[in-house]
Design a protein around this motif. Structure first.
Motif, short mmCIF file in Angstrom:
data_model
loop_
_atom_site.label_atom_id
_atom_site.label_comp_id
_atom_site.label_asym_id
_atom_site.label_seq_id
_atom_site.Cartn_x
_atom_site.Cartn_y
_atom_site.Cartn_z
N LEU A 1 0.83 -1.21 0.00
CA LEU A 1 0.00 0.00 0.00
C LEU A 1 0.86 1.26 0.00
O LEU A 1 0.51 2.26 -0.63
N LYS B 1 2.09 1.89 -3.52
CA LYS B 1 1.05 2.37 -4.44
C LYS B 1 0.79 3.87 -4.30
O LYS B 1 0.14 4.46 -5.15
N ASN B 2 1.30 4.46 -3.20
CA ASN B 2 1.04 5.88 -2.92
C ASN B 2 -0.46 6.18 -2.92
O ASN B 2 -0.91 7.22 -3.43
N ASP B 3 -1.21 5.27 -2.34
CA ASP B 3 -2.66 5.43 -2.27
C ASP B 3 -3.01 6.57 -1.31
O ASP B 3 -2.60 6.57 -0.15
N GLU B 4 -3.77 7.54 -1.80
CA GLU B 4 -4.08 8.73 -1.01
C GLU B 4 -4.88 8.39 0.25
O GLU B 4 -4.62 8.92 1.33
N ASP B 5 -5.87 7.51 0.11
CA ASP B 5 -6.70 7.14 1.27
C ASP B 5 -5.87 6.43 2.34
O ASP B 5 -6.04 6.67 3.54
N PHE B 6 -4.95 5.57 1.89
CA PHE B 6 -4.09 4.85 2.84
C PHE B 6 -3.15 5.83 3.53
O PHE B 6 -2.91 5.73 4.73
N GLU B 7 -2.62 6.78 2.78
CA GLU B 7 -1.71 7.78 3.37
C GLU B 7 -2.43 8.61 4.44
O GLU B 7 -1.86 8.90 5.50
N GLN C 1 -11.24 2.41 4.83
CA GLN C 1 -9.85 1.97 4.64
C GLN C 1 -9.50 0.82 5.56
O GLN C 1 -8.87 -0.17 5.16
N SER D 1 -11.15 -2.34 4.39
CA SER D 1 -10.46 -2.83 3.19
C SER D 1 -9.21 -3.61 3.57
O SER D 1 -8.94 -4.69 3.00
#
Length: 244
Positions: free
Chosen positions: A18, A21-27, A185, A188
């Motif tokens: 994650l 992936k630089n996922d915004e929601d995860f960040e 999040q 998920s």
């Protein structure tokens, strides 16, 4: 022990993916809960995962969590529960207020009109706007009994202070809904963790007692022929240690 260590390893791998992936929601999720690193967060997720594993309907529970617990009807019901709790506390204050009315003359008691307004508030918005901890000063017209009751009343009102951090009910609902992206999040992550751990168990042929319990339920739920055989084979069931 092996499964626990494997689960930790799988979660750590999932986090690394994650991050990449630089996922915004995860960040945003990480920024919300982490300071120096994500060790404490991963531990909390593992603890939650192991508790959820005890549910035979874990997958359905996670799949339907947002719909069930973020619906307008559910949030409205929870707000009403909160108002009911406040009303319960109000009744304790009303008792002291009545005692004070008997201990003071009508002129002195009339100075407590602000408290009366609060006690007659029936919903959160009016409770919050009418709430007060400001009481008249004690004077020579107060008996020792009246002074003691007023002190108790002040303490009882003070105990409400932390219950009105929001100006109105709409703010409460907005605050609840603001947690929705975080929960999405988290769910998920938990769902993907469960998918990978289940695949690992199948590959390694390692199952816990809870897994066997879940597989038995799944067998009965998803196969009518098995249900029919069981229902026709047993007429009575005796449950040992039923009190547990």
């Amino acid at each position: 022990v092996f499964l626990n260590l494997k689960t930790e390893h799988i979660l750590n791998e999932l986090f690394l993916e994650l991050y990449e992936k630089n996922d915004e929601d995860f960040e945003m999720f990480i920024l919300k809960f982490c300071t120096k690193d994500d060790t404490a967060l991963q531990k909390s997720i593992l603890d939650l995962y192991h508790k959820l594993e005890m549910r035979y309907d874990m997958n359905d529970y996670l799949e339907n969590y947002i719909e069930n617990y973020y619906s307008d009807a559910y949030i409205d019901a929870k707000c009403q529960e909160y108002v009911s709790l406040l009303k319960e506390k109000q009744r304790k204050v009303e008792h002291l207020f009545t005692e004070l009315s008997l201990a003071l003359d009508s002129l002195e008691f009339s100075k407590y009109e602000n408290v009366s307004k609060f006690l007659h508030s029936m919903d959160y918005d009016s409770m919050a706007s009418n709430f007060t901890t400001s009481l008249p000063r004690v004077n020579k017209n107060y008996t020792e009994e009246a002074k003691e009751i007023k002190t108790q009343l002040a303490e009882a009102l003070q105990s409400f202070k932390d219950y009105f951090i929001y100006e109105n009910e709409e703010e409460i609902k907005k605050e609840i809904l603001s947690t929705k992206p975080i929960l999405i999040q988290l769910i998920s992550i938990l769902q993907e963790l469960e998918r990978r751990v289940s695949a690992c168990k199948k590959e390694e042929e390692l199952y816990t007692f809870t897994d066997i319990f879940k597989l038995a339920i799944s067998l009965v739920e998803n196969h009518s022929d098995v249900r029919n055989i069981i229902s026709q084979s047993f007429h009575e069931i005796m449950i040992d240690e039923y009190q547990d």
